[in-house]
Write an enzyme that holds these catalytic residues in place. Structure first.
Site, PDB file in Angstrom:
ATOM      1  N   ARG A  37       3.075  82.203  44.703  1.00 53.13           N
ATOM      2  CA  ARG A  37       3.436  83.365  45.506  1.00 53.13           C
ATOM      3  C   ARG A  37       4.356  82.948  46.639  1.00 53.13           C
ATOM      4  O   ARG A  37       4.457  81.785  47.005  1.00 53.13           O
ATOM      5  CB  ARG A  37       2.201  84.058  46.054  1.00 53.13           C
ATOM      6  CG  ARG A  37       1.339  83.240  47.026  1.00 53.13           C
ATOM      7  CD  ARG A  37       1.828  83.332  48.449  1.00 53.13           C
ATOM      8  NE  ARG A  37       0.833  82.882  49.416  1.00 53.13           N
ATOM      9  CZ  ARG A  37       1.128  82.327  50.586  1.00 53.13           C
ATOM     10  NH1 ARG A  37       2.391  82.124  50.935  1.00 53.13           N
ATOM     11  NH2 ARG A  37       0.169  81.951  51.416  1.00 53.13           N
TER      12      ARG A  37
ATOM     13  N   GLU B 141      -0.811  90.812  54.937  1.00 58.13           N
ATOM     14  CA  GLU B 141      -0.558  89.939  56.093  1.00 58.13           C
ATOM     15  C   GLU B 141       0.928  89.958  56.431  1.00 58.13           C
ATOM     16  O   GLU B 141       1.318  90.218  57.563  1.00 58.13           O
ATOM     17  CB  GLU B 141      -1.019  88.511  55.793  1.00 58.13           C
ATOM     18  CG  GLU B 141      -0.788  87.543  56.937  1.00 58.13           C
ATOM     19  CD  GLU B 141      -1.376  86.170  56.665  1.00 58.13           C
ATOM     20  OE1 GLU B 141      -0.781  85.170  57.098  1.00 58.13           O
ATOM     21  OE2 GLU B 141      -2.447  86.095  56.021  1.00 58.13           O
TER      22      GLU B 141
ATOM     23  N   ARG C 129       3.952  90.208  49.855  1.00 61.45           N
ATOM     24  CA  ARG C 129       3.516  88.991  49.199  1.00 61.45           C
ATOM     25  C   ARG C 129       3.867  89.167  47.721  1.00 61.45           C
ATOM     26  O   ARG C 129       3.343  90.065  47.056  1.00 61.45           O
ATOM     27  CB  ARG C 129       2.006  88.770  49.364  1.00 61.45           C
ATOM     28  CG  ARG C 129       1.595  88.243  50.741  1.00 61.45           C
ATOM     29  CD  ARG C 129       1.973  86.773  50.910  1.00 61.45           C
ATOM     30  NE  ARG C 129       1.672  86.289  52.251  1.00 61.45           N
ATOM     31  CZ  ARG C 129       0.501  85.762  52.609  1.00 61.45           C
ATOM     32  NH1 ARG C 129      -0.486  85.696  51.742  1.00 61.45           N
ATOM     33  NH2 ARG C 129       0.338  85.308  53.844  1.00 61.45           N
TER      34      ARG C 129
ATOM     35  N   CYS D 184       2.463  84.265  59.804  1.00 60.79           N
ATOM     36  CA  CYS D 184       1.749  83.033  60.140  1.00 60.79           C
ATOM     37  C   CYS D 184       2.692  81.839  60.055  1.00 60.79           C
ATOM     38  O   CYS D 184       3.409  81.684  59.060  1.00 60.79           O
ATOM     39  CB  CYS D 184       0.577  82.830  59.187  1.00 60.79           C
ATOM     40  SG  CYS D 184      -0.433  81.379  59.594  1.00 60.79           S
TER      41      CYS D 184
ATOM     42  N   THR E  18       2.150  78.905  59.339  1.00 54.91           N
ATOM     43  CA  THR E  18       1.850  77.993  58.231  1.00 54.91           C
ATOM     44  C   THR E  18       2.633  78.355  56.980  1.00 54.91           C
ATOM     45  O   THR E  18       2.722  77.550  56.048  1.00 54.91           O
ATOM     46  CB  THR E  18       0.347  78.012  57.891  1.00 54.91           C
ATOM     47  OG1 THR E  18      -0.022  79.301  57.382  1.00 54.91           O
ATOM     48  CG2 THR E  18      -0.482  77.689  59.114  1.00 54.91           C
TER      49      THR E  18
ATOM     50  N   ARG F 202       3.469  79.222  47.982  1.00 60.53           N
ATOM     51  CA  ARG F 202       2.140  78.662  47.752  1.00 60.53           C
ATOM     52  C   ARG F 202       1.870  78.678  46.258  1.00 60.53           C
ATOM     53  O   ARG F 202       1.672  79.741  45.660  1.00 60.53           O
ATOM     54  CB  ARG F 202       1.049  79.436  48.497  1.00 60.53           C
ATOM     55  CG  ARG F 202      -0.352  78.837  48.298  1.00 60.53           C
ATOM     56  CD  ARG F 202      -1.420  79.575  49.121  1.00 60.53           C
ATOM     57  NE  ARG F 202      -2.708  78.909  49.008  1.00 60.53           N
ATOM     58  CZ  ARG F 202      -3.640  79.193  48.084  1.00 60.53           C
ATOM     59  NH1 ARG F 202      -3.421  80.158  47.193  1.00 60.53           N
ATOM     60  NH2 ARG F 202      -4.772  78.534  48.051  1.00 60.53           N
TER      61      ARG F 202
ATOM     62  N   ARG G  86      -9.348  74.938  48.781  1.00 65.86           N
ATOM     63  CA  ARG G  86     -10.112  76.101  49.229  1.00 65.86           C
ATOM     64  C   ARG G  86     -11.239  76.377  48.251  1.00 65.86           C
ATOM     65  O   ARG G  86     -11.284  75.849  47.157  1.00 65.86           O
ATOM     66  CB  ARG G  86      -9.216  77.344  49.319  1.00 65.86           C
ATOM     67  CG  ARG G  86      -8.036  77.216  50.276  1.00 65.86           C
ATOM     68  CD  ARG G  86      -7.266  78.522  50.333  1.00 65.86           C
ATOM     69  NE  ARG G  86      -6.147  78.479  51.264  1.00 65.86           N
ATOM     70  CZ  ARG G  86      -5.375  79.513  51.559  1.00 65.86           C
ATOM     71  NH1 ARG G  86      -5.608  80.684  50.980  1.00 65.86           N
ATOM     72  NH2 ARG G  86      -4.381  79.403  52.417  1.00 65.86           N
TER      73      ARG G  86
ATOM     74  N   GLU H 163      -9.533  81.107  51.133  1.00 70.35           N
ATOM     75  CA  GLU H 163      -9.791  80.460  52.410  1.00 70.35           C
ATOM     76  C   GLU H 163     -11.115  80.939  53.002  1.00 70.35           C
ATOM     77  O   GLU H 163     -11.477  82.104  52.894  1.00 70.35           O
ATOM     78  CB  GLU H 163      -8.651  80.760  53.379  1.00 70.35           C
ATOM     79  CG  GLU H 163      -8.625  79.850  54.591  1.00 70.35           C
ATOM     80  CD  GLU H 163      -7.341  79.987  55.382  1.00 70.35           C
ATOM     81  OE1 GLU H 163      -7.107  79.148  56.273  1.00 70.35           O
ATOM     82  OE2 GLU H 163      -6.570  80.933  55.111  1.00 70.35           O
TER      83      GLU H 163
END
Length: 377
Positions: free
Chosen positions: A147, A246, A250, A292, A294, A301, A330, A335
Site C-alpha cells: 500500500r 488516516e 490509502r 504521519c 513515519t 508499506r 506487528r 499495530e
C-alpha cells in the site's frame, strides 16, 4: 455519491459510528505548557519526548502554518498517549516546514539517518518482474499486501479538516475511482449509512480500516465520523482505496499467497492511473507528504501475513532478522495487536530516503531470510 446496486440491500439509513469523536485539543499556552510539563516528567520513550526539548518547545509553541495549524495540532496525540512510539502528526503539509526543528530530528531518528540535509530520491517503482513469489508452495505466507498513502494537494490533514473538507475529498475521490477500467473497475462504498454488520465483515476480511484507534482519536483524526469516509474496491477485491481514514487516500493492492511481484505490479499500475487524475502533496526533500512522519517519502508499506510458529517461540531470532532488514513486526491484525497462532504482519519499516522499489525489496529480502530460518529450526 456512486454506490453499486449489488450492495444496496446492505445499506441502512442509520449512521454507525466506528470511533468516538475526540475533543479538539485546546491550544492555549497554559494548557499546552501544562501538557508539555507532564510529558517531560513522564516515563515516555516516544520520539516526541526525546526531541521536544524546552528550547524547541518555546521556539515553536506560538508558530502557525499557512493553514493555521499549531504545535498543539501536531503533538496532541503524543501529549495524551505517553506510550506512543513517535507521538507527532503533521496537521497539514506546511507543518513539516513550520515545525521543522521538531520534525527533522524525529524523521532522522525514525528513518535511520535521514538528516535535514538529505533529499529523498525521485519516484522509481523499478521492475516488478524482479520480485517473484516469496512462498510458491504456500506453506508460510497467508496473504501479501502493498500500500501507499497520498494526500490531496491544497487540503489540510485531519486536525485542521472541516466537515466540508471531508465531503469534498470523498466526492472527488469517488468520482475519480469509479471511472477506472480493466482490473481496477469497481465501486465506492461510503461509510455514511452503511450497516454495522457490513462494516464488521469488511474489517474481518481485512478490507476496511478498524475503528477506535486511540492514537488517531487523540490526534483529532476521527472527527465528524463517518462523514467523508469510505472504501473503494475492484470487482476481484484485490485493489482497494481507503478514503479519509488516516491519510486522504490509502491505495492498497492485495491477494492471497506470496506473489509479491503481482501484488506490486497492480499497485504501481493503479497509482499511476490515479495520479493522472488527482494532484498529490509532494515535497522536493521529503517526497510524498502524509499525516504521519513515519510514512513520508515513498509512503510504501509492503507486508505479508506469515505463519512462523517456530520463530514465534524464539521471538528474539525473528526480531534480529527484522532489525537486520529494517522490518517492522506487528500482530496478526496490525499495530498494537498480538500474534495469533504464530501469524505475524511483517513489513518494511523504511519509507524515506530510498526508492519505492528499494523499500519493497527490503521486505522481499527479509521475508526470504525469515522463511529460511523457519525451515531450518
Amino acid at each position: 455519491m456512486i454506490i453499486c446496486k449489488r450492495l444496496l440491500y446492505l445499506i441502512q439509513s442509520d449512521t454507525s459510528k466506528m470511533c468516538t469523536i475526540a475533543p479538539r485539543g485546546k491550544s492555549s499556552k497554559m494548557n499546552l505548557e501544562m501538557e508539555f510539563e507532564k510529558l517531560q516528567t513522564s516515563n515516555s520513550k516516544s520520539l516526541l519526548k526525546k526531541y521536544l526539548t524546552p528550547e524547541i518547545f518555546h521556539k515553536l509553541k506560538d508558530q502557525k502554518t499557512q493553514m493555521g495549524s499549531t504545535l498543539m495540532d501536531c503533538i496532541q496525540s503524543g501529549l495524551v498517549n505517553h506510550d506512543s512510539g513517535v507521538g507527532i502528526y503533521a496537521a497539514d503539509a506546511d507543518a513539516y516546514t513550520t515545525f521543522a526543528d521538531l520534525f527533522d530530528p524525529i524523521i532522522d531518528d525514525y528513518h535511520k539517518g535521514f538528516s535535514k540535509n538529505k533529499v529523498h530520491p525521485a519516484k522509481d517503482f523499478g521492475d516488478y518482474k524482479k520480485l517473484g513469489n516469496l512462498d510458491p508452495e504456500g506453506k508460510y505466507i497467508k496473504s501479501t499486501r502493498v500500500r501507499c498513502g497520498r494526500s490531496i494537494q491544497g487540503y489540510p490533514f485531519n486536525p485542521r479538516m472541516t466537515v466540508e473538507h471531508y465531503k469534498e475529498i470523498e466526492d472527488e475521490v469517488s468520482k475519480t475511482l469509479t471511472s477506472l477500467e480493466g482490473e481496477f473497475k469497481g465501486c465506492y462504498y461510503p461509510l455514511t449509512g452503511m450497516a454495522k454488520q457490513v462494516q464488521e465483515q469488511l474489517i474481518n476480511d481485512h478490507f476496511l480500516f478498524k475503528e477506535g484507534d486511540r492514537f488517531l482519536q487523540a490526534a483529532n483524526a476521527c472527527r465528524f465520523w463517518p462523514t467523508g469516509r469510505g472504501i473503494y474496491f475492484n470487482n476481484d477485491k484485490t485493489f482497494l482505496i481507503w478514503c479519509n481514514e488516516e491519510d486522504h487516500l490509502r491505495i492498497i493492492s492485495m491477494q492471497q499467497g506470496g506473489d509479491l511481484g503481482d501484488v506490486y505490479r497492480r499497485l504501481v499500475t493503479g497509482v499511476n492511473e490515479i495520479e493522472k487524475k488527482i494532484t498529490f502533496s509532494h515535497d522536493n526533500r521529503l517526497g510524498f507528504l502524509t499525516f504521519c512522519p513515519t510514512n513520508l517519502g515513498t509512503t510504501i508499506r509492503a507486508s505479508v501475513h506469515i505463519k512462523v510458529p517456530k520463530l514465534a517461540s524464539e521471538q528474539q531470532k525473528l526480531y534480529n532478522v527484522a532489525d537486520k532488514y529494517n522490518l517492522q513486526v506487528r500482530g496478526t491484525t496490525g499495530e498494537h495487536t498480538d500474534a495469533v497462532d504464530g501469524i505475524y504482519d511483517i513489513s518494511n519499516k523504511r519509507r524515506l530516503g530510498l526508492t519505492e522499489f528499494q523499500a519493497v525489496k527490503e521486505m522481499y529480502d527479509g521475508i526470504t531470510e525469515i522463511i529460511k530460518i523457519e525451515k531450518d529450526l
